[in-house]
Write an enzyme that holds these catalytic residues in place. Structure first.
Site, mmCIF file in Angstrom:
data_model
loop_
_atom_site.group_PDB
_atom_site.id
_atom_site.type_symbol
_atom_site.label_atom_id
_atom_site.label_comp_id
_atom_site.label_asym_id
_atom_site.label_seq_id
_atom_site.Cartn_x
_atom_site.Cartn_y
_atom_site.Cartn_z
ATOM 1 C CG HIS A 146 7.335 55.699 -3.983
ATOM 2 N ND1 HIS A 146 6.248 56.495 -3.693
ATOM 3 C CD2 HIS A 146 7.508 54.909 -2.886
ATOM 4 C CE1 HIS A 146 5.776 56.184 -2.495
ATOM 5 N NE2 HIS A 146 6.524 55.226 -1.984
ATOM 6 C CB CYS A 147 8.514 61.262 -4.285
ATOM 7 S SG CYS A 147 8.761 61.760 -5.996
ATOM 8 C CB THR A 148 3.689 62.640 -4.369
ATOM 9 O OG1 THR A 148 3.662 62.442 -2.951
ATOM 10 C CG2 THR A 148 2.266 62.867 -4.838
#
Length: 372
Positions: free
Chosen positions: A266-268
């Protein structure tokens, strides 16, 4: 004096240049149909179009959850005469070689699974791609897609997501029940410090910072065209930048070595750095290019409410500059593939030389993640 919403949003613009985006309020996901698998793809040099006999007759199969608790099931099964679909061990729909059914009245579950069973060949186990959580809007399954060889990517093995810092206790318990065992955080140090991850109990947490050590992306764009260029350049850096190569090598190594999945990256916003991770994975597994693109662009639908909330706090000229950073666009992902071709020539060479995934490891990854 208290800052205005516009001022707060503007403060987040630098972070959002790559992280896109800081969500201003609690938001709900837009429930959209997941992109259906397709048997055709881009004519790219790394698409593997050789024929193969598969035991799975389904050329299309999707599950879409509705806001009212009903599920829409669609399928096409070449050579089959009858298809039964089971949920919780009971037949909930049936029909011919192709059909559509709407199922309701099923008991509550973390994810509702459906077994598509043809009268000839191997079946499929599918669920809606979106995993509904209170603290994330773009948490979805990486699987459920058909490859160019007629195999299917397993569901429930790999997940992609946006930020995890707002996950509730109930969310974390759900992810634990879904067997999320390995979490890769693709975000920058500033993001990790400001909004540290919440991960399910017992899960291994790994930092895989895509832009680690990069001195780029410090200046804010001043026009929509500059914003688009920044996103294109960021996509290229994911492919050929040292941080990107190291981070995605970590992800692929985790995917290949972890026999006790599920794996989550995941990222933001779950759309750019995460988007390339998933596009690279699906491409490596042999999923057609148009299907990969549909999965990538689906973030625009899943994140629509979140993006609209951010843009609504900005004056129109600033919103016009900000919007390209909130979007996913075909030209962004295509720039990543263009960078692969320019730097490595073929996608297999990118996997081997850029990410350290050799042919034996790729074969093992396909064995683990594909059925049929």
């Amino acid at each position: 004096m208290q800052s205005s919403p516009a001022a707060n949003s503007l403060k987040g613009m630098k972070k959002a240049l790559l992280a896109a985006t800081v969500v201003a309020s609690a938001l709900t996901a837009s429930l959209v149909a997941a992109p259906a698998a397709s048997a055709t793809g881009w004519d790219l040099p790394w698409n593997n179009h050789h024929s193969r006999t598969t035991s799975i007759p389904f050329t299309e199969a999707t599950v879409t959850a509705g806001a009212d608790g009903r599920f829409t099931l669609k399928w096409k099964a070449q050579g089959a005469k009858r298809v039964e679909i089971r949920a919780n061990g009971k037949v909930v729909a049936k029909g011919g070689a192709h059909g559509t059914a709407v199922v309701s009245g099923l008991p509550a579950a973390d994810r509702q699974w459906f077994d598509f069973e043809p009268d000839r060949g191997e079946g499929l186990r599918l669920a809606d791609r979106l995993v509904k959580l209170d603290g994330a809007v773009n948490f979805r399954d990486a699987g459920g897609y058909r490859t160019t060889t007629g195999q299917w990517v397993k569901m429930g093995e790999v997940y992609r997501a946006d930020a995890l810092n707002k996950l509730t206790a109930a969310d974390l318990a759900k992810l634990q029940r879904l067997r999320v065992k390995n979490v890769f955080d693709l975000r920058m140090e500033s993001e990790r410090t400001t909004d540290p991850d919440k991960v399910p109990a017992g899960a291994k947490y790994t930092v895989a910072d895509v832009f680690a050590g990069s001195g780029s992306f410090q200046a804010l764009p001043k026009s929509p065209d500059e914003a688009v260029k920044a996103m294109v350049d960021a996509e290229k850096a994911m492919v050929s930048g040292e941080g990107g190569k190291k981070a995605y090598s970590q992800v692929f190594e985790g995917l290949e070595r972890d026999r006790d999945r599920a794996v989550l990256f995941h990222c933001t916003a779950g759309k750019d750095r995460t988007g390339w991770a998933n596009a690279a994975l699906l491409t490596a597994l042999g999923v057609p290019g148009d299907t990969v693109m549909a999965d990538y662009l689906a973030s625009n639908d899943y994140r629509k409410a979140a993006n609209d909330a951010v843009l609504s706090h900005l004056p129109a000229p600033q919103a016009a500059v900000y919007k390209p950073m909130l979007d996913v666009r075909a030209e962004y992902l295509n720039s990543g593939y263009d960078e692969v071709k320019a730097e490595y020539g073929t996608f297999d060479r990118y996997l081997k030389d850029g990410l350290g995934l050799d042919s034996r490891e790729l074969k093992q990854l396909k064995k683990d993640l594909l059925v049929g």
